[in-house]
Design a protein around this motif. Structure first.
Motif, short mmCIF file in Angstrom:
data_model
loop_
_atom_site.label_atom_id
_atom_site.label_comp_id
_atom_site.label_asym_id
_atom_site.label_seq_id
_atom_site.Cartn_x
_atom_site.Cartn_y
_atom_site.Cartn_z
N VAL A 368 0.84 -1.09 -0.02
CA VAL A 368 -0.10 0.07 0.07
C VAL A 368 1.01 1.13 0.03
N SER A 369 0.34 2.44 -0.34
CA SER A 369 1.04 3.56 -0.28
C SER A 369 1.54 3.89 1.12
N ASP A 370 2.59 4.60 1.29
CA ASP A 370 3.33 4.78 2.38
C ASP A 370 2.35 6.02 3.43
N GLY A 398 5.32 -4.81 6.90
CA GLY A 398 6.55 -5.47 6.40
C GLY A 398 7.55 -4.44 6.14
N ARG A 399 8.22 -4.62 4.97
CA ARG A 399 9.29 -3.86 4.61
C ARG A 399 8.99 -2.57 3.94
N ARG A 400 9.67 -1.35 4.24
CA ARG A 400 9.20 -0.04 3.56
C ARG A 400 10.44 0.17 2.50
N GLY A 401 9.69 0.99 1.39
CA GLY A 401 10.84 1.33 0.36
C GLY A 401 10.09 2.22 -0.72
N ALA A 402 10.64 2.06 -1.76
CA ALA A 402 10.13 2.80 -3.03
C ALA A 402 9.78 1.73 -3.79
N ALA A 403 8.53 2.36 -4.78
CA ALA A 403 7.71 1.24 -5.61
C ALA A 403 8.67 0.91 -6.81
N VAL A 413 4.66 0.56 1.33
CA VAL A 413 4.97 -0.44 2.37
C VAL A 413 4.20 -1.83 2.26
N GLU A 414 5.09 -2.63 2.53
CA GLU A 414 4.66 -4.12 2.53
C GLU A 414 3.60 -4.48 3.60
N ILE A 415 2.26 -4.95 3.56
CA ILE A 415 1.39 -5.26 4.62
C ILE A 415 1.59 -6.85 4.85
N ALA A 416 1.98 -7.29 6.09
CA ALA A 416 2.09 -8.84 6.17
C ALA A 416 0.72 -9.22 6.59
N GLU A 417 -0.11 -8.54 7.24
CA GLU A 417 -1.53 -8.92 7.74
C GLU A 417 -2.38 -7.53 8.05
N GLY A 418 -3.69 -7.83 7.71
CA GLY A 418 -4.53 -6.83 7.89
C GLY A 418 -5.35 -6.42 6.53
N GLY A 427 -5.48 6.26 0.42
CA GLY A 427 -4.06 6.87 0.36
C GLY A 427 -3.69 8.13 0.68
N LYS A 428 -3.97 9.21 -0.26
CA LYS A 428 -3.57 10.39 -0.14
C LYS A 428 -4.70 10.87 0.79
#
Length: 448
Positions: A368-370, A398-403, A413-418, A427-428
């Motif tokens: 999802v978007s940060d 999970g892990r954060r970074g650039a698309a 941002v990686e979503i591990a659960e939810g 998003g915005k």
């Protein structure tokens, strides 16, 4: 006093006593009504628990009597707090308790809320480091006069863009004029020496003059040539390409760039060590980055990096071009450098910056978007659309970074659960929903 008078006084006293008793009974009934209504509203503030059950029972009869007098709260005010079906607040109270919100289409549009779809994607895991934007030290030129002089003319101003060879200013220099005079004198002496030598050579060949005179003339020519060459070198070293006639001396731009410093005014006397102009090539800037010891193994020359600073329109993409080998003894960190080519002018040297260095690229099942991540009650949540409502759903990150490491570097941002792939989320401007959820009336279940 007559018996009739006594009867009359007793009658008046009895009536007063009856009136006082009636008022006390009405007061008790009203008090009971207020107390019961207060408890129905849930505004006891802890006092309701302090009353014993006997006191509560004592007020029930008074409350019934008050209802008989037309003081029933439900009839008098048109809504009953004890009946959720009859109270407009009760219709959505459970939804707010579960972290749900209903926003009208108009509110969504006015708030600029952006709906996105969660799904698989790449995450370029980044390491966030502090930095500072600086000039490219290899693209900076300091312009100083080679000889003292007074400014006759200033042709360029602070902030001007210049090309290599442009005249920046013109100086009048007595020292330069003296060097020019010496060169002219040396040239004349060389001309005379060459003429004398030519004549002596002819006479010697015709055996008219002695060889001694011929050799002396040849020696004089050699010395005159050395003197002339020396004078020319001195003048060239002093004036360079800016040397002129009559002691005039031009300061020349040595590189293409922008004038970022200027210390000259017409008539000002300048020494040979005065830094008159500073020209910088702003087509590239450096970002000096602090890399802490624990992160040194993750940073390498050649890695992509995104730089942001206060007031910059968007992250600028660059690359790590240098990583120091020696740690600073004070904070146990090494210096690294990120080079930005053709950056926006908002990336001004001197600004503190945030540098995200790409250290790993992974494929994630749900990203999802940060901007979608908010903190509510100490938990990370994403506002997920469910029908006509939005649920503040707790998530495990999970892990954060650039698309896209090769693109614009939008933060994800990686979503591990939810949140599952395919679900719609805010998003915005997701902070707008967080603000709505935190309003005091949200706890009473107001619909929006």
């Amino acid at each position: 006093m007559s018996n009739d008078s006594k009867k009359f006084e007793l009658t008046r006293k009895g009536a007063a006593a009856l009136a006082v008793g009636a008022l006390a009974l009405v007061g008790a009934a009203v008090g009971a009504t207020v107390l019961v209504e207060h408890r129905l509203h849930g505004h006891g503030h802890g006092a309701g628990e302090a009353h014993d059950h006997g006191a509560h029972d004592d007020h029930e009869e008074g409350h019934a009597d008050a209802q008989h007098r037309g003081h029933d709260h439900g009839e008098g005010h048109g809504h009953d707090h004890g009946d959720p079906a009859g109270h407009p607040h009760g219709a959505h109270g459970d939804e707010h308790a579960g972290g749900k919100l209903r926003l009208s289409p108009a509110m969504i549009e006015n708030a600029g809320i952006e709906l996105l779809t969660a799904g698989p994607g790449k995450v370029a895991v980044t390491l966030r480091l502090p930095g500072e934007i600086a000039l490219n030290a290899e693209g900076v030129a300091h312009v100083t006069p080679r000889v003292p002089g007074a400014a006759r003319e200033v042709k360029k101003q602070l902030g001007d863009a210049v090309k290599k060879g442009d005249v920046l200013a013109v100086l009048d220099s007595r020292e330069l004029a003296e060097l020019q005079r010496e060169l002219l004198a040396a040239r004349e002496r060389l001309t005379l020496a060459e003429a004398s030598f030519a004549r002596q050579e002819t006479l010697w060949k015709e055996q008219i003059s002695a060889e001694k005179e011929y050799l002396a003339a040849r020696q004089a020519v050699a010395e005159a040539r050395i003197e002339h060459r020396s004078a020319a070198q001195k003048l060239g070293a002093a004036a360079g390409a800016g040397g002129g006639k009559g002691g005039g001396y031009a300061l020349i731009a040595p590189i293409d760039g922008t004038i970022i410093e200027k210390h000259i005014a017409v008539g000002e006397v300048l020494k040979e060590d005065t830094q008159v102009f500073v020209i910088a090539d702003l087509s590239t800037v450096w970002v000096n980055v602090t890399v802490y010891a624990k992160d040194l193994h993750r940073v390498h020359v050649g890695q992509a990096a995104w730089v942001t600073a206060e007031g910059t329109p968007a992250p600028a993409r660059g690359a790590v071009t240098y990583l120091g080998h020696v740690l600073d003894e004070g904070n146990r960190s090494a210096s690294a450098r990120v080079e930005l080519r053709e950056p926006d002018r908002a990336f001004r040297p001197g600004l503190f910056a945030t540098v995200d260095v790409s250290v790993e690229e992974v494929d994630a099942p749900v990203v999802v978007s940060d901007e979608a991540i908010q903190r509510v009650d100490g938990k990370d949540v994403v506002f997920v659309q469910e029908g006509d409502a939005f649920e503040a759903r707790p998530v495990k990150l999970g892990r954060r970074g650039a698309a896209d490491p090769a693109g614009q570097g939008a933060r994800v941002v990686e979503i591990a659960e939810g949140v599952a792939a395919g679900e719609r989320y805010v998003g915005k401007n997701s902070f707008v929903l967080k603000a709505e959820l935190g309003k005091p009336e949200a706890g009473h279940g107001h619909a929006h």
